[in-house]
Design a protein around this motif. Structure first.
Motif, PDB file in Angstrom:
ATOM      1  N   UNK B  94       0.842  -1.129  -0.091  1.00 26.54           N
ATOM      2  CA  UNK B  94       0.027   0.026   0.050  1.00 26.54           C
ATOM      3  C   UNK B  94       0.881   1.269   0.277  1.00 26.54           C
ATOM      4  N   UNK B  95       1.799   1.414   0.792  1.00 24.01           N
ATOM      5  CA  UNK B  95       2.464   2.701   0.903  1.00 24.01           C
ATOM      6  C   UNK B  95       3.299   2.922  -0.397  1.00 24.01           C
ATOM      7  N   UNK B  96       3.884   1.612  -0.932  1.00 23.54           N
ATOM      8  CA  UNK B  96       4.566   2.066  -2.263  1.00 23.54           C
ATOM      9  C   UNK B  96       3.594   2.275  -3.192  1.00 23.54           C
ATOM     10  N   UNK B  97       2.528   1.493  -3.121  1.00 23.66           N
ATOM     11  CA  UNK B  97       1.374   1.774  -4.288  1.00 23.66           C
ATOM     12  C   UNK B  97       1.160   3.608  -4.444  1.00 23.66           C
ATOM     13  N   UNK B  98       0.713   3.984  -3.061  1.00 23.09           N
ATOM     14  CA  UNK B  98       0.490   5.442  -2.980  1.00 23.09           C
ATOM     15  C   UNK B  98       1.572   6.111  -3.386  1.00 23.09           C
ATOM     16  N   UNK B  99       2.983   6.021  -3.182  1.00 20.36           N
ATOM     17  CA  UNK B  99       3.957   6.755  -3.738  1.00 20.36           C
ATOM     18  C   UNK B  99       3.913   6.618  -5.199  1.00 20.36           C
ATOM     19  N   UNK B 100       3.963   5.452  -5.650  1.00 23.72           N
ATOM     20  CA  UNK B 100       4.061   5.387  -7.195  1.00 23.72           C
ATOM     21  C   UNK B 100       2.733   5.979  -8.128  1.00 23.72           C
ATOM     22  N   UNK B 199       4.477  15.289  -3.440  1.00 29.47           N
ATOM     23  CA  UNK B 199       5.194  14.083  -3.288  1.00 29.47           C
ATOM     24  C   UNK B 199       5.223  13.895  -1.727  1.00 29.47           C
ATOM     25  N   UNK B 200       5.593  15.120  -1.063  1.00 30.59           N
ATOM     26  CA  UNK B 200       5.553  15.140   0.353  1.00 30.59           C
ATOM     27  C   UNK B 200       4.120  14.564   0.948  1.00 30.59           C
ATOM     28  N   UNK B 201       2.918  15.122   0.172  1.00 30.04           N
ATOM     29  CA  UNK B 201       1.771  14.781   0.747  1.00 30.04           C
ATOM     30  C   UNK B 201       1.620  13.345   0.651  1.00 30.04           C
ATOM     31  N   UNK B 202       1.785  12.804  -0.443  1.00 23.34           N
ATOM     32  CA  UNK B 202       1.645  11.402  -0.509  1.00 23.34           C
ATOM     33  C   UNK B 202       2.460  10.573   0.343  1.00 23.34           C
ATOM     34  N   UNK B 203       3.607  10.779   0.687  1.00 23.54           N
ATOM     35  CA  UNK B 203       4.242  10.107   1.665  1.00 23.54           C
ATOM     36  C   UNK B 203       3.759  10.342   3.100  1.00 23.54           C
ATOM     37  N   UNK B 205       0.659  11.118   3.865  1.00 20.60           N
ATOM     38  CA  UNK B 205      -0.595   9.999   3.664  1.00 20.60           C
ATOM     39  C   UNK B 205      -0.171   8.466   3.809  1.00 20.60           C
ATOM     40  N   UNK B 206       0.661   8.062   3.070  1.00 19.56           N
ATOM     41  CA  UNK B 206       1.088   6.571   2.946  1.00 19.56           C
ATOM     42  C   UNK B 206       1.458   6.367   4.535  1.00 19.56           C
ATOM     43  N   UNK B 207       2.409   7.089   5.126  1.00 19.68           N
ATOM     44  CA  UNK B 207       3.050   6.525   6.474  1.00 19.68           C
ATOM     45  C   UNK B 207       1.800   6.791   7.579  1.00 19.68           C
ATOM     46  N   UNK B 208       1.093   7.678   7.327  1.00 23.09           N
ATOM     47  CA  UNK B 208      -0.112   7.647   8.360  1.00 23.09           C
ATOM     48  C   UNK B 208      -1.281   6.548   8.376  1.00 23.09           C
ATOM     49  N   UNK B 209      -1.458   6.321   7.146  1.00 24.71           N
ATOM     50  CA  UNK B 209      -2.901   5.545   7.110  1.00 24.71           C
ATOM     51  C   UNK B 209      -2.531   3.928   6.595  1.00 24.71           C
ATOM     52  N   UNK B 210      -1.436   3.541   6.309  1.00 18.15           N
ATOM     53  CA  UNK B 210      -1.251   2.312   6.072  1.00 18.15           C
ATOM     54  C   UNK B 210      -0.599   1.493   7.232  1.00 18.15           C
ATOM     55  N   UNK B 211      -0.737   0.237   7.053  1.00 21.93           N
ATOM     56  CA  UNK B 211      -0.524  -0.810   8.504  1.00 21.93           C
ATOM     57  C   UNK B 211       0.883  -1.407   7.990  1.00 21.93           C
ATOM     58  N   UNK B 212       1.720  -1.435   8.759  1.00 22.19           N
ATOM     59  CA  UNK B 212       2.979  -2.482   8.698  1.00 22.19           C
ATOM     60  C   UNK B 212       3.596  -2.058   7.329  1.00 22.19           C
ATOM     61  N   UNK B 213       4.696  -2.843   6.826  1.00 22.25           N
ATOM     62  CA  UNK B 213       5.274  -2.700   5.615  1.00 22.25           C
ATOM     63  C   UNK B 213       6.223  -4.026   5.490  1.00 22.25           C
TER      64      UNK B 213
END
Lengths: 213, 213
Positions: B94-100, B199-203, B205-213
């Motif tokens: 998820x986090x990678x998907x959001x950034x991409x 890009x900062x916003x997506x990052x 967002x990704x760190x805030x809402x996704x679980x684990x990695x």
DNA sequence: ATTATCTATAGATCTATAGATAATGC
DNA sequence: ATTATCTATAGATCTATAGATAATGC
């Protein structure tokens, strides 16, 4: 049968009883038509006709078509909306402040005049004039200062991003909703949906980034 | 002394060597001028002059001024940008998907033509036509479906808000940055600042809402 | 005398069309 | 014959101005 009730005006100064705020009426109608059809898409003829006067009367009140346009910008330029930001109390509980702030901004941006302003702005490329982009930037920085204080005081999370990034995450969805859905031609239903969306967003943001309660 | 190198064209069909894609050139120039001055602010005279041909040549290729405008909309209408959303792989982290995803959307929206489209859209009130608002809504719902799956699978937090509210929190700051800063007249510096912000916003967002990695 | 309106019009521009002209391709 | 261009122009519209007219307020 039916005779028009609007008195046909002849040459000469109209009697006091009929005289109104012609200049104000011209500006109001100009704003409406510029918002509907853009600057180039609106003729002074159309403005005068809508007010119910001869087109040459416009030149008694304004030097040129451009002058009446400038006058409408004074009325609805971005400086009008910025004032709403200063009206909030930064000593309040962060989560409550955020919700109240969103409420206030929505109230300021969902008035008929503010909505005509959006239509005008999105019909003449004014979104990209510094007045609008700088106004947006200024509001973000202003909010970021409040957030920076909260982060220092431990009332807002410091592990998510900078105060400015957080300010952008809160404000830009509100500004975006305004641009897309709080315009002159929007239905009441569409506008309510936009306000609800903004309120949900502010609430989501408040719960995510503030600490304690 | 200096003689213009552009061959003055006389009446009659030009020799093959000089013939180009006149229709394409007309559409390209029309898009540019509509983006600069709006539809009503652009005359067919101005379009033809910019291409270097007589104004009547426009009527050999298009029925009317409106027809050439419609043609530009086919080229840069919102359907062009939506395709970028379908190109991502929802099975990724998820986090990678959001950034991409943010990267891809930025790439699609920071092309010269996409930026001229924004200028056109914000110069003719097209922001408020269903093509644009519906396109935005569709993109949000589309992203919300991906988020809903992630929430079900426990890969995204479920305590912050609905999948749709989360999709709005990610997408609308991106769309807002596009509207304000990725337009035809934006400097490279301004555009880079906008891309960095997104890009900062997506990052964030990704760190805030996704679980684990 | 000043103010607020009107009628009439100049002069610039705009969209669109008619008809001529010359190269192309059958 | 068809295609791609041109020149010339019709007719509509636009901004802006000149000059007349009538009510107001000193």
């Amino acid at each position: 049968m039916a005779v028009s009730t609007t008195r046909r005006r002849g040459p000469g100064r109209p009697p006091k009883a009929e005289a109104g705020d012609t200049k104000g009426a011209l500006v109001g109608v100009a704003l409406k038509l510029f918002a509907l059809h853009g600057y180039a898409g609106t003729s002074i003829r159309a403005i005068a006709r809508e007010v119910g006067l001869s087109e040459s009367v416009l030149y008694a009140h304004f030097d040129s078509k451009r002058a009446i346009y400038d006058e409408t910008m004074k009325l609805v330029g971005p400086q009008v909306a910025v004032t709403a930001l200063d009206a909030a109390d930064p000593s309040a509980d962060p989560a409550d402040f955020i919700r109240m702030f969103a409420d206030r901004v929505l109230a300021a941006w969902d008035t008929p005049q503010a909505r005509q302003a959006i239509s005008l702005i999105t019909r003449d490329g004014l979104v990209h004039e510094t007045a609008h982009t700088e106004g947006t930037e200024r509001a973000i920085r202003h909010l970021a200062e409040v957030f920076a204080r909260w982060i220092e005081e431990g009332r807002m999370r410091d592990d998510l991003g900078s105060a400015e990034d957080l300010a952008y995450a809160l404000l830009s969805p509100i500004a975006h909703a305004r641009l897309l859905w709080l315009h002159g031609g929007a239905t009441e239903e569409r506008r309510r949906a936009a306000r609800d969306r903004v309120i949900r967003h502010a609430d989501l943001f408040a719960r995510t980034v503030t600490v304690g309660a």
